[in-house]
Design a protein around this motif. Sequence first.
Motif, short mmCIF file in Angstrom:
data_model
loop_
_atom_site.label_atom_id
_atom_site.label_comp_id
_atom_site.label_asym_id
_atom_site.label_seq_id
_atom_site.Cartn_x
_atom_site.Cartn_y
_atom_site.Cartn_z
N GLY A 21 35.43 42.83 32.05
CA GLY A 21 36.81 42.61 32.45
C GLY A 21 36.92 41.39 33.35
O GLY A 21 36.03 40.52 33.36
N SER A 22 37.99 41.34 34.16
CA SER A 22 38.22 40.21 35.05
C SER A 22 38.83 40.70 36.36
O SER A 22 39.70 40.05 36.94
CB SER A 22 39.13 39.18 34.38
OG SER A 22 39.26 38.02 35.16
N THR A 23 38.38 41.86 36.85
CA THR A 23 38.91 42.42 38.11
C THR A 23 38.24 41.75 39.30
O THR A 23 37.15 41.20 39.20
CB THR A 23 38.69 43.94 38.15
OG1 THR A 23 37.29 44.22 38.01
CG2 THR A 23 39.44 44.64 37.03
N GLY A 24 38.90 41.82 40.49
CA GLY A 24 38.36 41.21 41.70
C GLY A 24 38.55 39.71 41.69
O GLY A 24 39.51 39.19 41.10
N TRP A 25 37.65 39.00 42.33
CA TRP A 25 37.75 37.54 42.39
C TRP A 25 37.15 36.95 41.12
O TRP A 25 35.96 36.62 41.05
CB TRP A 25 37.01 37.01 43.62
CG TRP A 25 37.63 37.47 44.92
CD1 TRP A 25 38.81 38.13 45.08
CD2 TRP A 25 37.06 37.32 46.21
NE1 TRP A 25 39.05 38.40 46.40
CE2 TRP A 25 37.98 37.90 47.13
CE3 TRP A 25 35.90 36.76 46.72
CZ2 TRP A 25 37.74 37.95 48.50
CZ3 TRP A 25 35.65 36.78 48.08
CH2 TRP A 25 36.58 37.37 48.95
N SER A 26 37.97 36.80 40.13
CA SER A 26 37.50 36.33 38.84
C SER A 26 38.58 35.48 38.19
O SER A 26 39.77 35.78 38.30
CB SER A 26 37.17 37.52 37.93
OG SER A 26 36.92 37.12 36.60
N THR A 27 38.15 34.43 37.52
CA THR A 27 39.10 33.54 36.83
C THR A 27 39.17 33.80 35.32
O THR A 27 39.94 33.15 34.62
CB THR A 27 38.71 32.07 37.06
OG1 THR A 27 37.38 31.86 36.58
CG2 THR A 27 38.78 31.72 38.54
N ALA A 56 32.06 36.91 28.27
CA ALA A 56 32.29 37.75 27.09
C ALA A 56 33.74 38.19 27.08
O ALA A 56 34.43 38.15 28.11
CB ALA A 56 31.36 38.97 27.10
N VAL A 57 34.21 38.60 25.93
CA VAL A 57 35.60 39.02 25.82
C VAL A 57 35.81 40.35 26.53
O VAL A 57 34.88 41.16 26.68
CB VAL A 57 36.03 39.15 24.35
CG1 VAL A 57 35.91 37.83 23.64
CG2 VAL A 57 35.19 40.21 23.62
N THR A 58 37.03 40.58 26.98
CA THR A 58 37.36 41.84 27.64
C THR A 58 37.09 43.01 26.70
O THR A 58 37.45 42.98 25.53
CB THR A 58 38.84 41.85 28.06
OG1 THR A 58 39.07 40.76 28.97
CG2 THR A 58 39.22 43.16 28.72
N ARG A 115 36.92 48.51 32.99
CA ARG A 115 36.94 49.96 33.20
C ARG A 115 35.52 50.49 33.11
O ARG A 115 34.61 49.81 32.64
CB ARG A 115 37.83 50.67 32.17
CG ARG A 115 37.47 50.44 30.73
CD ARG A 115 38.54 50.93 29.77
NE ARG A 115 38.25 50.63 28.39
CZ ARG A 115 37.65 51.45 27.53
NH1 ARG A 115 37.28 52.67 27.96
NH2 ARG A 115 37.42 51.10 26.29
N PHE A 116 35.34 51.72 33.60
CA PHE A 116 34.03 52.37 33.57
C PHE A 116 33.88 53.22 32.31
O PHE A 116 34.87 53.60 31.68
CB PHE A 116 33.85 53.25 34.81
CG PHE A 116 34.07 52.54 36.12
CD1 PHE A 116 33.19 51.55 36.52
CD2 PHE A 116 35.16 52.84 36.92
CE1 PHE A 116 33.39 50.89 37.72
CE2 PHE A 116 35.37 52.18 38.11
CZ PHE A 116 34.48 51.20 38.52
#
Length: 455
Positions: A386-392, A321-323, A365-366
């Motif tokens: 979102g795309s935080t952490g190990w994410s492409t 999904a989009v950010t 974000r929360f």
Amino acid sequence: MFSRDKLIDLGARGKALFGVTRKSRVVSYSALFLALCAFGAAGVAPMAPDAADLPVKTVALELALPDLQSQIAAQAESTAYYVREEKVRPGDSLATLLKRLGVDDAAAAEFIKNDHAAYQVLQLKPGKQVQVQTDADGELQWLRTTLGNGRDAASNLLIERDGAHFKAKQTPAALEQRVEMRSGEIRSSLFAATDQALIPDNVALQIVEMFSTDIDFASDLRRGDRFNVVYETLWQNGEYVRAGRVLAAEFVNGGRSYQAVWFEDPASGQGGGYFGFDGKSLKKAFLKSPLEFSRISSGFSMRKHPISGKWKAHKGVDFAAVTGTPIRAAADGVVHFAGVQGGYGNVVEIKHWSNYSTAYAHMSRFASGLRKGMKVSQGQLIGYVGSTGWSTGPHLHYEFRVSNEARDPLKVDMPTAQPLAGGQLQRFRGVTSDMLHRFALLNPQDQNTRLASAK
């Protein structure tokens, strides 16, 4: 006194003297009637006097003529007022709207632009009705309209002249409730189908929420799927204000029919909710998807990790999904963790009843105010994709756990609330009977299937 023999003798003499018999009496009367008719035909004058000979009384009344000059003077001194009504058109500015309404009042236009409540006139959507009263010179006396964006409660806005100034007042609107019935067919997406069927967006969103525990509207929809919906609409003075609650809906997805009806039982003192036509609650323990609209980019299986390149078990489901896409809590529970956690990036963990828990990772974000120990309800906003952490790329990694062991959330059989029974069930059947009739009007060919599913 005469004796009986004497009386008989007198009668006999009378007959002899006058020659009267019943037959002779009838003949005599007939002759008399014919004689009278003959005299009338010969022009015998009637007994009543001729109306032309009667005296005539003449009564004369003196009527005062109206004083036309005083009436003209009074009319000239009085102020003439005019009431007009127009609908807001696409591209309207305040100036063009007021001009069509016959308002030529710079002070009124300035007040509308600068007053907080009156400024809402500039935000009216096309189709909204506006009424005004002006004097002969175009000075505004009052302006009325109804406010509402289709989601919030409607209100009336009144702008009035108060001497040389203006004042604006906003009050709750008294609305008339109507019931609408619509049907549609999926060709590309749900919203395209509801738009074609002239169904408001907030009604479409309610349909998604009603069936979200059974249908993933991002991945499960098929071309040819059909739906029927019965919902409230709210009106004021003949003007549509907004759509209200969905009263009943039916969705046929992949040949399988899902039905729901709103039922609120004042006798039980409990709040309303949606139920299947068999009386079973539609609210399941967990939502099928934490996102309203998305697609599954990676399922619960072994896969090659996109970053490390190693094969390992993927213990959740990824929803692309989009950010910024809202993320909802899958079930009622308590926030166990909200923060950064290694490869998960921004993650929220929620503990549910018994030994169930869920995790939502890679958030951008929360939700505002979310913290550990906070109670959340099913469907409540907890964060954003979102795309935080190990994410492409932006997506939600969703995990469903039983005793801290990951399970495939798409295959777990979710429990439901207790079904209706007793007096509640009897009252509920009265509601469903009405809705089944409405669905039959929309699609008569499906009536037998509905009746079978309601038993």
